[in-house]
Design a protein around this motif. Structure first.
Motif, PDB file in Angstrom:
ATOM      1  N   TYR A   1      19.483  40.254  28.185  1.00  0.00           N
ATOM      2  CA  TYR A   1      20.892  39.877  28.309  1.00  0.00           C
ATOM      3  C   TYR A   1      21.680  41.134  28.669  1.00  0.00           C
ATOM      4  O   TYR A   1      21.616  42.127  27.962  1.00  0.00           O
ATOM      5  CB  TYR A   1      21.355  39.322  26.963  1.00  0.00           C
ATOM      6  CG  TYR A   1      22.816  38.910  26.874  1.00  0.00           C
ATOM      7  CD1 TYR A   1      23.159  37.560  26.805  1.00  0.00           C
ATOM      8  CD2 TYR A   1      23.842  39.853  26.848  1.00  0.00           C
ATOM      9  CE1 TYR A   1      24.494  37.175  26.711  1.00  0.00           C
ATOM     10  CE2 TYR A   1      25.168  39.467  26.762  1.00  0.00           C
ATOM     11  CZ  TYR A   1      25.487  38.120  26.690  1.00  0.00           C
ATOM     12  OH  TYR A   1      26.805  37.735  26.598  1.00  0.00           O
TER      13      TYR A   1
ATOM     14  N   GLU B   1      36.731  28.676  33.921  1.00  0.00           N
ATOM     15  CA  GLU B   1      37.217  29.874  33.231  1.00  0.00           C
ATOM     16  C   GLU B   1      37.063  31.128  34.092  1.00  0.00           C
ATOM     17  O   GLU B   1      37.996  31.926  34.226  1.00  0.00           O
ATOM     18  CB  GLU B   1      36.478  30.043  31.900  1.00  0.00           C
ATOM     19  CG  GLU B   1      36.882  28.982  30.880  1.00  0.00           C
ATOM     20  CD  GLU B   1      36.120  29.059  29.562  1.00  0.00           C
ATOM     21  OE1 GLU B   1      36.663  28.623  28.542  1.00  0.00           O
ATOM     22  OE2 GLU B   1      34.974  29.557  29.560  1.00  0.00           O
TER      23      GLU B   1
ATOM     24  N   THR C   1      27.092  35.819  38.677  1.00  0.00           N
ATOM     25  CA  THR C   1      26.534  35.566  37.353  1.00  0.00           C
ATOM     26  C   THR C   1      25.262  34.744  37.461  1.00  0.00           C
ATOM     27  O   THR C   1      25.137  33.867  38.329  1.00  0.00           O
ATOM     28  CB  THR C   1      27.533  34.841  36.441  1.00  0.00           C
ATOM     29  OG1 THR C   1      26.924  34.643  35.147  1.00  0.00           O
ATOM     30  CG2 THR C   1      27.913  33.468  36.983  1.00  0.00           C
ATOM     31  N   LEU C   2      24.343  35.070  36.586  1.00  0.00           N
ATOM     32  CA  LEU C   2      23.111  34.296  36.435  1.00  0.00           C
ATOM     33  C   LEU C   2      23.081  33.872  34.967  1.00  0.00           C
ATOM     34  O   LEU C   2      22.609  34.621  34.111  1.00  0.00           O
ATOM     35  CB  LEU C   2      21.901  35.192  36.754  1.00  0.00           C
ATOM     36  CG  LEU C   2      20.526  34.582  36.508  1.00  0.00           C
ATOM     37  CD1 LEU C   2      20.225  33.476  37.506  1.00  0.00           C
ATOM     38  CD2 LEU C   2      19.444  35.661  36.597  1.00  0.00           C
TER      39      LEU C   2
ATOM     40  N   THR D   1      19.590  37.290  31.906  1.00  0.00           N
ATOM     41  CA  THR D   1      20.899  36.734  32.219  1.00  0.00           C
ATOM     42  C   THR D   1      21.904  37.854  32.467  1.00  0.00           C
ATOM     43  O   THR D   1      21.859  38.907  31.834  1.00  0.00           O
ATOM     44  CB  THR D   1      21.424  35.819  31.092  1.00  0.00           C
ATOM     45  OG1 THR D   1      22.714  35.298  31.489  1.00  0.00           O
ATOM     46  CG2 THR D   1      21.621  36.568  29.784  1.00  0.00           C
ATOM     47  N   LEU D   2      22.771  37.584  33.410  1.00  0.00           N
ATOM     48  CA  LEU D   2      23.911  38.455  33.708  1.00  0.00           C
ATOM     49  C   LEU D   2      25.149  37.570  33.552  1.00  0.00           C
ATOM     50  O   LEU D   2      25.552  36.889  34.493  1.00  0.00           O
ATOM     51  CB  LEU D   2      23.799  38.974  35.148  1.00  0.00           C
ATOM     52  CG  LEU D   2      24.980  39.803  35.656  1.00  0.00           C
ATOM     53  CD1 LEU D   2      25.052  41.143  34.949  1.00  0.00           C
ATOM     54  CD2 LEU D   2      24.873  40.011  37.162  1.00  0.00           C
ATOM     55  N   PRO D   3      25.741  37.545  32.363  1.00  0.00           N
ATOM     56  CA  PRO D   3      26.878  36.635  32.174  1.00  0.00           C
ATOM     57  C   PRO D   3      28.118  37.054  32.981  1.00  0.00           C
ATOM     58  O   PRO D   3      28.937  36.219  33.326  1.00  0.00           O
ATOM     59  CB  PRO D   3      27.163  36.720  30.668  1.00  0.00           C
ATOM     60  CG  PRO D   3      25.931  37.298  30.061  1.00  0.00           C
ATOM     61  CD  PRO D   3      25.338  38.192  31.110  1.00  0.00           C
ATOM     62  N   ASP D   4      28.228  38.351  33.256  1.00  0.00           N
ATOM     63  CA  ASP D   4      29.342  38.856  34.070  1.00  0.00           C
ATOM     64  C   ASP D   4      30.683  38.310  33.563  1.00  0.00           C
ATOM     65  O   ASP D   4      30.930  38.354  32.362  1.00  0.00           O
ATOM     66  CB  ASP D   4      29.079  38.516  35.545  1.00  0.00           C
ATOM     67  CG  ASP D   4      29.951  39.330  36.480  1.00  0.00           C
ATOM     68  OD1 ASP D   4      29.795  40.565  36.508  1.00  0.00           O
ATOM     69  OD2 ASP D   4      30.824  38.754  37.160  1.00  0.00           O
ATOM     70  N   TYR D   5      31.517  37.782  34.447  1.00  0.00           N
ATOM     71  CA  TYR D   5      32.867  37.364  34.032  1.00  0.00           C
ATOM     72  C   TYR D   5      32.870  36.258  32.984  1.00  0.00           C
ATOM     73  O   TYR D   5      33.879  36.060  32.312  1.00  0.00           O
ATOM     74  CB  TYR D   5      33.680  36.882  35.246  1.00  0.00           C
ATOM     75  CG  TYR D   5      34.081  37.977  36.193  1.00  0.00           C
ATOM     76  CD1 TYR D   5      34.119  39.317  35.790  1.00  0.00           C
ATOM     77  CD2 TYR D   5      34.447  37.696  37.508  1.00  0.00           C
ATOM     78  CE1 TYR D   5      34.497  40.315  36.665  1.00  0.00           C
ATOM     79  CE2 TYR D   5      34.827  38.697  38.389  1.00  0.00           C
ATOM     80  CZ  TYR D   5      34.843  40.003  37.966  1.00  0.00           C
ATOM     81  OH  TYR D   5      35.221  40.999  38.827  1.00  0.00           O
ATOM     82  N   LEU D   6      31.761  35.526  32.844  1.00  0.00           N
ATOM     83  CA  LEU D   6      31.756  34.465  31.836  1.00  0.00           C
ATOM     84  C   LEU D   6      32.078  35.053  30.460  1.00  0.00           C
ATOM     85  O   LEU D   6      32.743  34.420  29.650  1.00  0.00           O
ATOM     86  CB  LEU D   6      30.406  33.735  31.777  1.00  0.00           C
ATOM     87  CG  LEU D   6      29.842  33.103  33.056  1.00  0.00           C
ATOM     88  CD1 LEU D   6      28.707  32.141  32.708  1.00  0.00           C
ATOM     89  CD2 LEU D   6      30.882  32.418  33.904  1.00  0.00           C
TER      90      LEU D   6
ATOM     91  N   ARG E   1      34.010  37.496  29.613  1.00  0.00           N
ATOM     92  CA  ARG E   1      35.388  37.905  29.320  1.00  0.00           C
ATOM     93  C   ARG E   1      36.396  36.786  29.562  1.00  0.00           C
ATOM     94  O   ARG E   1      37.577  36.946  29.260  1.00  0.00           O
ATOM     95  CB  ARG E   1      35.756  39.177  30.088  1.00  0.00           C
ATOM     96  CG  ARG E   1      36.000  39.004  31.568  1.00  0.00           C
ATOM     97  CD  ARG E   1      36.376  40.354  32.216  1.00  0.00           C
ATOM     98  NE  ARG E   1      37.010  40.114  33.496  1.00  0.00           N
ATOM     99  CZ  ARG E   1      37.250  41.041  34.410  1.00  0.00           C
ATOM    100  NH1 ARG E   1      36.862  42.279  34.196  1.00  0.00           N
ATOM    101  NH2 ARG E   1      37.856  40.741  35.528  1.00  0.00           N
ATOM    102  N   SER E   2      35.941  35.653  30.098  1.00  0.00           N
ATOM    103  CA  SER E   2      36.871  34.546  30.374  1.00  0.00           C
ATOM    104  C   SER E   2      36.600  33.330  29.489  1.00  0.00           C
ATOM    105  O   SER E   2      37.317  32.338  29.577  1.00  0.00           O
ATOM    106  CB  SER E   2      36.774  34.139  31.842  1.00  0.00           C
ATOM    107  OG  SER E   2      35.475  33.689  32.170  1.00  0.00           O
ATOM    108  N   ALA E   3      35.587  33.416  28.626  1.00  0.00           N
ATOM    109  CA  ALA E   3      35.149  32.238  27.863  1.00  0.00           C
ATOM    110  C   ALA E   3      36.119  31.914  26.722  1.00  0.00           C
ATOM    111  O   ALA E   3      35.796  32.079  25.548  1.00  0.00           O
ATOM    112  CB  ALA E   3      33.728  32.433  27.337  1.00  0.00           C
TER     113      ALA E   3
ATOM    114  N   ASP F   1      21.338  31.659  33.467  1.00  0.00           N
ATOM    115  CA  ASP F   1      19.959  31.439  33.022  1.00  0.00           C
ATOM    116  C   ASP F   1      19.937  30.572  31.747  1.00  0.00           C
ATOM    117  O   ASP F   1      20.594  29.540  31.724  1.00  0.00           O
ATOM    118  CB  ASP F   1      19.270  32.799  32.811  1.00  0.00           C
ATOM    119  CG  ASP F   1      17.761  32.676  32.721  1.00  0.00           C
ATOM    120  OD1 ASP F   1      17.139  32.266  33.723  1.00  0.00           O
ATOM    121  OD2 ASP F   1      17.195  32.954  31.646  1.00  0.00           O
TER     122      ASP F   1
END
Lengths: 418, 418
Positions: free
Chosen positions: B184, A166, A291-292, B291-296, B298-300, A294
């Protein structure tokens, strides 16, 4: 009516499906009229005689437990040492078991837990106390010996592969004017199982992740940066998946190198992805994001693998069956008989064969250049992320996760002075 | 047969559902026998005359496009300035549109895109070229004016709320002997919409996230650390959700403070979560993860909101309808008529009312202590994450995302010298 009580405890890092094993244990024990107690916060609860009466939970709650991530009774990081070094603790444990007429002890965890369950079984035998100790496998690290895979891994692997695919679609769309390199940090301090699972996101060589960094291979910064540059120049962008455990040739963890001092002179926590992202930006000048995930990767029940969920429940159920059959010091293991079609079954293996062994990733799973996985690895990994585990959602848009009542059992012993 | 061609372009950061808007546009235009071209990499493709013939995609591909995250035709971060400053570019754009008989220009993006679409419509009028410019709203930042919400936000919000709830179950299970504080980091440089959405994970005051940090409130380190400590002492653990845009009272971004120098003396990229985690560890001594979800986030697409997905398709469809009705310089906006039951419809609003305005989070959405959301915020946010958008999976355990053929249209003009 079977004689005696069953004690179930969770140990170590929790997963998206450890509660599915717990639900498998409880449902199977209920069907066989066996009373199930659970230790609060793992082995600590057993030592403290802090036990939970699971019979106070409704059938609906136990059914919901099967799809609830985390550890419903609490888990802990607490390793019992050798019988000699921790003899008092082992004996206390046995006292608690005896006080509650526990004849079946099911310990749900990784290597250390298998070791503890095995030692408890030895001690019970030495004391002449009829106890059946069964290990129930669990770890997202996939590093337990003998079993083909470990419940918890497949779901974390699925989260990883899906998230990488994704995020790659995002990066590909934006690459011309924005981020060209994206770095994903996967759990795995000693083995690159989850990083390898990210490889399932790629269907052809130019697909993401174009680069995977494994702890099994020494991190060579020049080679890494050259590869990133090559991929960006060919594909237009690059997704890197790095295992948190990657090390340089002289054995230093890259994650530790990432830590340092922030602009106020205070401690900065480390991280592999942040380190690699900084290097790419500094050396190649590309815009980079990282990204992390975690804990998100090990708690994401919403994207759990059906294979993993089925196996988590199956090992819970089998553990009860083994115990009631009179087996001792064993663990239900997943045995694979075929990759395609994927066929597996559960078989009992002796705990001492599992305890204190660590399953490494086979060398044949890593591509020669060290930046990806082989077809052999794909054949092994692919079935483990297959299928979507059902999950009910509420009208609030959130999964219907259960909070158990966790009613304590009345204590019978003096407080533990541990 | 309607006269003229429709040009569709994607702009700015992509989302889990911007392609659902694209699919809505294409499906509606096909039903009305209008030819749809797409600009490759957003407005850049339009300027370069790098156009894609969407008629070469099968109906099945367009159906799959509706559930594929990222930007299928490519997007870009490229802002056209004022008509005076960038006159040559606007005129080139108009030339390209004329060369391909484009009478409908649909620009799918945020504030800047609304502004560009509005300017193009002004210029076309000045030149006497009959062009219908429609903005199609999109942004995970939820900061577009007039519209009740922005397609893309609801799905990122759902990822956030679900992930926080799941990670909290992990932390709660492990807290006694392991991580007590989990941080988060949510996207949101200027407004705390996504951080606020995390608040939906909590059902009672002790539920995670117990602390949310918003860019709308000055970051007060002492107050933050005191609150963390209080929550850990009460609940046993604490989940913090921090917006990436939080600032100190003197206007410094905390994310920038987080950056610095690593242990090798090289640049360390910043980050709010890593900074806060370091502070908690240093000042309170608790074990912390972040955690740094970053692009996850907005793309999930795998955890997209049904409300969001429906609205993304609806604004695409409405944009085509407005264009064919002869409307110009408008944007389909989401209008809410009721929170519970949630009722919404799509209405046309003038682009100039959207362009260059930024919707802030209402002050009444933040709790007085600044660490959480109010019931008013919950009533607004809740319907936006409701429902699960359907998603087909392959036998490989991965979502069936489509890669379009993106066949280029033959160029008619000299190359752009931009």
């Amino acid at each position: 009516m079977v004689q005696g009580t069953l004690l179930y405890a969770q140990s170590g890092g929790v997963t998206a499906v450890i509660n599915a094993s717990a639900a498998g244990v409880i449902a199977e024990a209920r069907a066989r009229k066996v009373k199930v107690l659970a230790a609060r916060n793992g082995i600590l609860g057993a030592l403290r005689e802090d036990l939970i009466d699971t019979s106070r939970e409704s059938a609906a709650a136990i059914a919901a437990l099967a799809h609830t991530p985390g550890g419903a009774f609490g888990s802990c990081r607490y390793k019992l040492k050798s019988l000699d070094a921790d003899r008092a603790k082992y004996e206390r444990l046995l006292q608690v078991l005896q006080a509650h007429d526990v004849r079946y002890f099911l310990y749900n965890g990784g290597n250390d837990s298998a070791d503890t369950a095995w030692k408890v079984s030895q001690l019970a035998q030495a004391f002449g106390y009829p106890l059946h100790c069964i290990g129930v496998p669990k770890t997202i690290d996939n590093d337990l010996a003998v079993t083909d895979t470990c419940p918890g891994f497949g779901s974390a692997a699925k989260f990883t592969a899906v998230s990488v695919r994704e995020a790659a679609l995002d990066v590909a769309a934006m690459a011309e004017t924005s981020t060209k390199v994206f770095v994903y940090e996967a759990m795995g301090r000693h083995a690159g199982w989850l990083a390898a699972a990210a490889g399932l996101a790629a269907q052809s060589p130019d697909d993401a992740p174009q680069i995977i960094l494994f702890p099994e291979r020494a991190y060579d910064e020049a080679a890494f940066l050259a590869q990133v540059d090559k991929v960006v120049k060919t594909v237009g962008w690059c997704v890197v998946v790095a295992s948190e455990g990657i090390q340089t040739a002289d054995g230093r963890f890259v994650a530790d190198a990432g830590g340092g001092t922030d602009s106020f002179g205070h401690t900065q926590l480390g991280g592999v992805a942040s380190y690699l992202a900084g290097k790419v930006k500094e050396s190649l000048g590309y815009k980079v994001h990282w990204t992390l995930p975690d804990y998100l990767q090990r708690s994401a029940r919403h994207i759990a693998s059906r294979t993993d969920w089925d196996q988590a429940q199956a090992v819970g159920k089998a553990a009860v069956q083994y115990a009631l059959k009179g087996m001792n010091a064993v663990m239900p293991a997943i045995v694979r008989s075929s990759d395609a079609p994927y066929r597996w079954k559960v078989e009992a293996v002796p705990l001492h064969k599992v305890a204190n062994h660590e399953k490494k990733m086979p060398a044949g799973f890593l591509r020669k250049d060290g930046f990806g996985i082989t077809d052999k690895a794909r054949r092994y990994l692919q079935p483990l992320i297959r299928g979507e585990a059902p999950l009910p959602y509420g009208n609030d848009g959130l999964p219907k996760y259960v909070t158990l009542k966790n009613v304590p059992v009345k204590k019978k012993l003096p407080a533990w002075e541990g």
